[in-house]
Design a protein around this motif. Structure first.
Motif, PDB file in Angstrom:
ATOM      1  N   ILE A  11       0.856  -1.195   0.000  1.00  0.00           N
ATOM      2  CA  ILE A  11       0.000   0.000   0.000  1.00  0.00           C
ATOM      3  C   ILE A  11       0.891   1.244   0.000  1.00  0.00           C
ATOM      4  N   HIS A  17       8.522   1.676  -1.806  1.00  0.00           N
ATOM      5  CA  HIS A  17       7.824   0.532  -2.378  1.00  0.00           C
ATOM      6  C   HIS A  17       8.202   0.323  -3.839  1.00  0.00           C
ATOM      7  N   SER A 145       2.384  -5.006   2.872  1.00  0.00           N
ATOM      8  CA  SER A 145       3.512  -4.095   3.096  1.00  0.00           C
ATOM      9  C   SER A 145       2.988  -2.671   3.095  1.00  0.00           C
ATOM     10  N   LEU A 146       3.432  -1.899   4.078  1.00  0.00           N
ATOM     11  CA  LEU A 146       2.962  -0.515   4.238  1.00  0.00           C
ATOM     12  C   LEU A 146       4.068   0.430   3.796  1.00  0.00           C
ATOM     13  N   VAL A 148       3.355   3.971   3.006  1.00  0.00           N
ATOM     14  CA  VAL A 148       2.500   5.154   2.816  1.00  0.00           C
ATOM     15  C   VAL A 148       3.202   6.460   3.189  1.00  0.00           C
ATOM     16  N   LEU A 340      -5.838   0.943   8.783  1.00  0.00           N
ATOM     17  CA  LEU A 340      -5.491  -0.211   9.622  1.00  0.00           C
ATOM     18  C   LEU A 340      -6.390  -0.322  10.847  1.00  0.00           C
ATOM     19  N   ILE A 373       3.177  -8.295   8.195  1.00  0.00           N
ATOM     20  CA  ILE A 373       2.910  -6.902   7.810  1.00  0.00           C
ATOM     21  C   ILE A 373       4.262  -6.197   7.842  1.00  0.00           C
ATOM     22  N   ALA A 375       6.614  -2.841   7.279  1.00  0.00           N
ATOM     23  CA  ALA A 375       6.401  -1.392   7.313  1.00  0.00           C
ATOM     24  C   ALA A 375       7.710  -0.686   6.973  1.00  0.00           C
TER      25      ALA A 375
END
Ligand SMILES: Cc1cc2nc3c(=O)[nH]c(=O)nc-3n(C[C@H](O)[C@H](O)[C@H](O)COP(=O)(O)OP(=O)(O)OC[C@H]3O[C@@H](n4cnc5c(N)ncnc54)[C@H](O)[C@@H]3O)c2cc1C
Ligand SMILES: NC(=O)c1ccc[n+]([C@@H]2O[C@H](COP(=O)([O-])OP(=O)(O)OC[C@H]3O[C@@H](n4cnc5c(N)ncnc54)[C@H](OP(=O)(O)O)[C@@H]3O)[C@@H](O)[C@H]2O)c1
Length: 438
Positions: A11, A17, A145-146, A148, A340, A373, A375
């Motif tokens: 995301i 990313h 995977s975060l 943001v 989340l 998850i 991050a």
């Protein structure tokens, strides 16, 4: 479930990313997809001002440090644009940020595991998979995977006065043009504040304008990118840092602030030289003020102007300044994304509301071990000051891919550094002693 379950849903698509996606692109069997709310890739467009430079070597691109044969390197980009030699001949000390942003956009356009215009609204975990909900569909993934990024930091006193004439630097490219001829105060002594000042002082109207720059730091302080400081931006240091007890990490990060958040010497020099020219060569009385060591305590809009109250950390006095416009160069903060919320209590956050991150950048949570998850740009407290910077993005991507695959797909072994951060100095010293005895 209708669409196939992805191995990983990412995301956000910023550089971090993008780097992970470029690494995963080299593994055809990986079922991954990354989603971003923007219509297309765009790297900090609100700060893309004239003449801004990258603070990092272009060699520290999305892939080169870990996958130098990737088609997504900065060198590949130069070759594809047919300007490899010209780029080298230009001999940049620091490359234009616009050039690096174009490189990133070129990679984003070439990867087929990215989706833009997709805003993630909610993530749930059900039946062994993450359910990633958009406005019009839900996608499913075994891992998340975060990426943001961070949010603009708006101090409490800045919350109510934001608008056309009081805005965060992330809006600067859209709003600065409307401030011509106004009395402007820039609050914040980091690179963003410096770039706003460089921009304002470069405008033709600068000679007739009142401009003040406030820094809470003791002075307008330079980025420390000397060789030993740059050891903080190596995998070996990050691994050592992660192993430190938590009580040691926070003071260490605080002491290292200028290694990550100082101002490029070239930017400071440009500002000083422009100030010199305006004050002494423009033939006009100039109203320019550099206000270091001031903490802004209050900001109000009264009587048609902004009034700031500051504490002067040099002599302890309280001072005031008035302006027609205020630029908040007050940096960025981490927040757990709203999407989340359904995972709520299941995430193991520390007392400051930060993720507890394992060495492989996965978040501690109470879900199954196989449902990770990850991050990124969320672990300055756990992995150190390199975490929000570009320097180690390729290495972090490779660490995450290895964790995802459960094997050392990327060989990340490095020669031990000559800088011994912890006890292995004893071993090194004893080797030296043996050497000298021979
Ligand atoms: C102006 C500027 C210049 C910088 N220059 C350098 C530099 O030269 N060197 C260096 O080392 N560091 C630099 N940095 C620091 C850092 O490298 C960058 O901030 C970098 O962009 C961080 O990358 P990211 O991928 O974490 O986040 P971002 O680039 O912020 O990307 C996050 C993305 O996630 C998307 N997103 C957020 N929420 C959602 C959602 N719910 N659904 C879908 N998408 C979502 C956002 O729209 C965004 O596109 C700079 C920072 C700034 C602000
Ligand atoms: N060209 C580039 O490569 C480029 C451009 C922009 C940004 N960046 C990077 O992006 C990151 C963020 O940079 P940034 O400049 O946006 O943020 P930053 O480095 O965090 O700077 C924010 C500044 O605002 C100050 N501040 C916060 N509250 C204040 C208050 N109440 N009164 C006075 N000052 C206050 C902070 O002071 P304290 O320091 O005392 O907290 C700090 O000086 C950095 O790593 C930076 O290097 C890079």
């Amino acid at each position: 479930m209708t669409s196939p379950v992805l191995d990983l849903a990412g995301i956000g698509i910023g550089p971090f990313h993008l780097s992970l996606a470029a690494h995963l692109d080299s593994i055809p069997s990986a079922g991954v997809c990354f989603f971003d709310d923007k219509p297309a890739f765009d790297w900090h467009p609100g700060m893309m001002l004239e003449g801004v430079e990258l603070q990092t070597s272009f060699m520290k691109d999305l892939v080169t440090a870990t996958l130098p044969t990737s088609p997504w390197s900065f060198a590949s980009y130069l070759v594809s644009q047919k300007r490899f030699y010209e780029f080298l001949n230009a001999d940049f000390d620091a490359i234009p940020r616009r050039e690096f942003a174009r490189y990133l956009s070129w990679v984003a356009a070439g990867l087929d595991n990215l989706r833009f215009g997709r805003s993630v609204r909610e993530v749930r975990f059900k039946e062994g998979a993450f359910h990633v909900r958009f406005d019009d569909e839900t996608r499913f993934a075994r891992n998340l995977s975060l990426g943001v990024g961070l949010k603009p930091n708006i101090p409490d006193w800045g919350q109510v006065v934001q608008g056309e004439t009081c805005f965060h630097t992330s809006q600067a490219a859209y709003r600065l043009g409307g401030l011509k001829g106004r009395r402007i105060v820039v609050i914040g002594g980091g690179q963003s504040g410096a770039e706003i000042m460089q921009h304002l002082l470069s405008q033709p109207e600068a000679a007739d304008q009142s401009i003040a720059w406030i820094s809470r730091r003791q002075n307008f302080q330079t980025l420390d990118d000397s060789p030993f400081t740059d050891e903080f931006f190596t995998p070996q240091y990050v691994e050592r840092f992660h192993a430190l007890p938590r009580s040691r990490k926070q003071p260490t990060v605080a002491q290292q602030k200028l290694a990550g958040d100082g101002i490029s010497a070239s930017t400071l020099r440009a500002i000083y030289q422009k100030s010199y020219a305006l004050r002494h060569l423009s033939g006009k009385e100039h109203d320019l003020a550099f206000l270091p060591h001031r903490e802004v305590l209050d900001l109000r809009h009264e009587g048609g102007e902004f009034r700031l109250v500051m504490r002067n950390g040099f002599d302890g006095s309280v001072e005031m300044v008035s302006a027609d416009a205020v630029v908040l160069a007050t940096g960025y903060v981490f927040t757990v994304p709203d999407f989340l919320a359904p995972l709520g209590e299941r995430l193991d956050l520390d007392e400051r509301g930060l993720y507890q991150l394992r060495e492989d950048f996965s978040v501690e949570w109470d879900g199954p071990a196989a449902a990770r998850i990850f991050a990124l740009n969320a672990g300055r407290h756990s992995h150190g000051i390199a975490e929000p910077q570009l320097s180690l993005m390729a290495w972090r991507s490779a660490v995450i891919v290895n964790a995802l695959l459960g094997r050392e797909h990327f060989d990340l072994a490095l020669r031990p550094s000559a800088v011994k951060w912890v006890g292995d100095s004893a071993e090194a010293l004893s080797r030296m002693a043996q050497g000298s005895a021979l």
